[in-house]
Design a protein around this motif. Sequence first.
Motif, mmCIF file in Angstrom:
data_model
loop_
_atom_site.group_PDB
_atom_site.id
_atom_site.type_symbol
_atom_site.label_atom_id
_atom_site.label_comp_id
_atom_site.label_asym_id
_atom_site.label_seq_id
_atom_site.Cartn_x
_atom_site.Cartn_y
_atom_site.Cartn_z
ATOM 1 N N LEU A 282 21.775 46.863 45.738
ATOM 2 C CA LEU A 282 22.721 45.815 46.433
ATOM 3 C C LEU A 282 24.289 46.216 46.055
ATOM 4 N N SER A 283 25.151 46.096 47.263
ATOM 5 C CA SER A 283 26.492 46.451 46.937
ATOM 6 C C SER A 283 27.289 45.259 47.233
ATOM 7 N N CYS A 284 28.362 45.291 46.694
ATOM 8 C CA CYS A 284 29.403 44.145 46.731
ATOM 9 C C CYS A 284 30.745 45.041 46.918
ATOM 10 N N ALA A 285 31.319 44.980 48.015
ATOM 11 C CA ALA A 285 32.448 45.928 48.612
ATOM 12 C C ALA A 285 33.515 44.801 48.544
ATOM 13 N N ALA A 286 34.533 44.847 47.850
ATOM 14 C CA ALA A 286 35.903 44.029 47.882
ATOM 15 C C ALA A 286 36.852 44.890 48.659
ATOM 16 N N SER A 287 37.784 43.555 49.406
ATOM 17 C CA SER A 287 38.869 44.320 50.031
ATOM 18 C C SER A 287 39.816 43.142 50.299
ATOM 19 N N GLY A 288 41.093 43.309 50.419
ATOM 20 C CA GLY A 288 42.077 42.380 50.631
ATOM 21 C C GLY A 288 42.940 42.447 49.333
ATOM 22 N N ARG A 289 43.469 41.345 48.893
ATOM 23 C CA ARG A 289 44.301 41.447 47.710
ATOM 24 C C ARG A 289 43.625 42.321 46.651
ATOM 25 N N THR A 290 44.235 42.645 45.865
ATOM 26 C CA THR A 290 43.675 43.521 44.764
ATOM 27 C C THR A 290 42.687 43.135 43.683
ATOM 28 N N PHE A 291 41.781 43.969 43.611
ATOM 29 C CA PHE A 291 40.423 43.284 42.963
ATOM 30 C C PHE A 291 40.534 43.431 41.463
ATOM 31 N N SER A 292 41.862 44.024 41.068
ATOM 32 C CA SER A 292 41.964 44.312 39.706
ATOM 33 C C SER A 292 41.965 43.217 38.825
ATOM 34 N N GLY A 293 41.284 43.372 37.687
ATOM 35 C CA GLY A 293 41.121 42.251 36.605
ATOM 36 C C GLY A 293 40.106 41.294 36.803
ATOM 37 N N TYR A 294 39.197 41.430 37.901
ATOM 38 C CA TYR A 294 38.042 40.414 38.232
ATOM 39 C C TYR A 294 36.887 41.004 37.800
ATOM 40 N N ALA A 295 36.348 40.108 37.115
ATOM 41 C CA ALA A 295 34.881 40.296 36.538
ATOM 42 C C ALA A 295 34.049 39.682 37.906
ATOM 43 N N THR A 296 32.879 40.260 37.941
ATOM 44 C CA THR A 296 32.080 40.267 39.047
ATOM 45 C C THR A 296 30.699 39.681 38.598
ATOM 46 N N GLY A 297 30.115 38.655 39.486
ATOM 47 C CA GLY A 297 28.938 38.172 39.173
ATOM 48 C C GLY A 297 27.742 38.178 40.416
ATOM 49 N N TRP A 298 26.757 38.304 40.020
ATOM 50 C CA TRP A 298 25.702 38.313 41.251
ATOM 51 C C TRP A 298 24.753 37.025 41.027
ATOM 52 N N PHE A 299 24.630 36.167 41.962
ATOM 53 C CA PHE A 299 24.032 35.115 41.792
ATOM 54 C C PHE A 299 22.842 35.274 42.997
#
Length: 124
Positions: free
Chosen positions: A20-37
């Motif tokens: 699976l892939s999770c692509a981020a866009s928009g405001r900067t993704f910098s500094g965000y931890a990511t979780g899969w649920f």
Amino acid sequence: QVQLVESGGGLVQAGGSLRLSCAASGRTFSGYATGWFRQAPKKEREFVAGISWSGDTTYYTDSTKGRFTISRDNAKNTVYLQMNNLKPEDTAVYYCAAKRGTINIKYVHGYAYWGQGTQVTVSS
């Protein structure tokens, strides 16, 4: 605002693999931890795996550790979930989510952004 889009779901036989892939866009993704649920029909949404912004720290559950691997490529603003040895009980809609920091990363509440989800179906 950060937009998250999941992809890579599908139908696979038990013992198979998906990424699976999770692509981020928009405001900067910098500094965000990511979780899969994931959420199966008639069940609550549950934590699957998580990763810090740097990628140095990862989190799993007892049921996913050793089978799933979470990783990220910050240059591509993308987080991945490699799922191996899939089981029918892994069938669910999988969501990625982003939050500041890794405190309580395993809890649904506290995430600022969520994707729309991607269906994973594992046949026996």
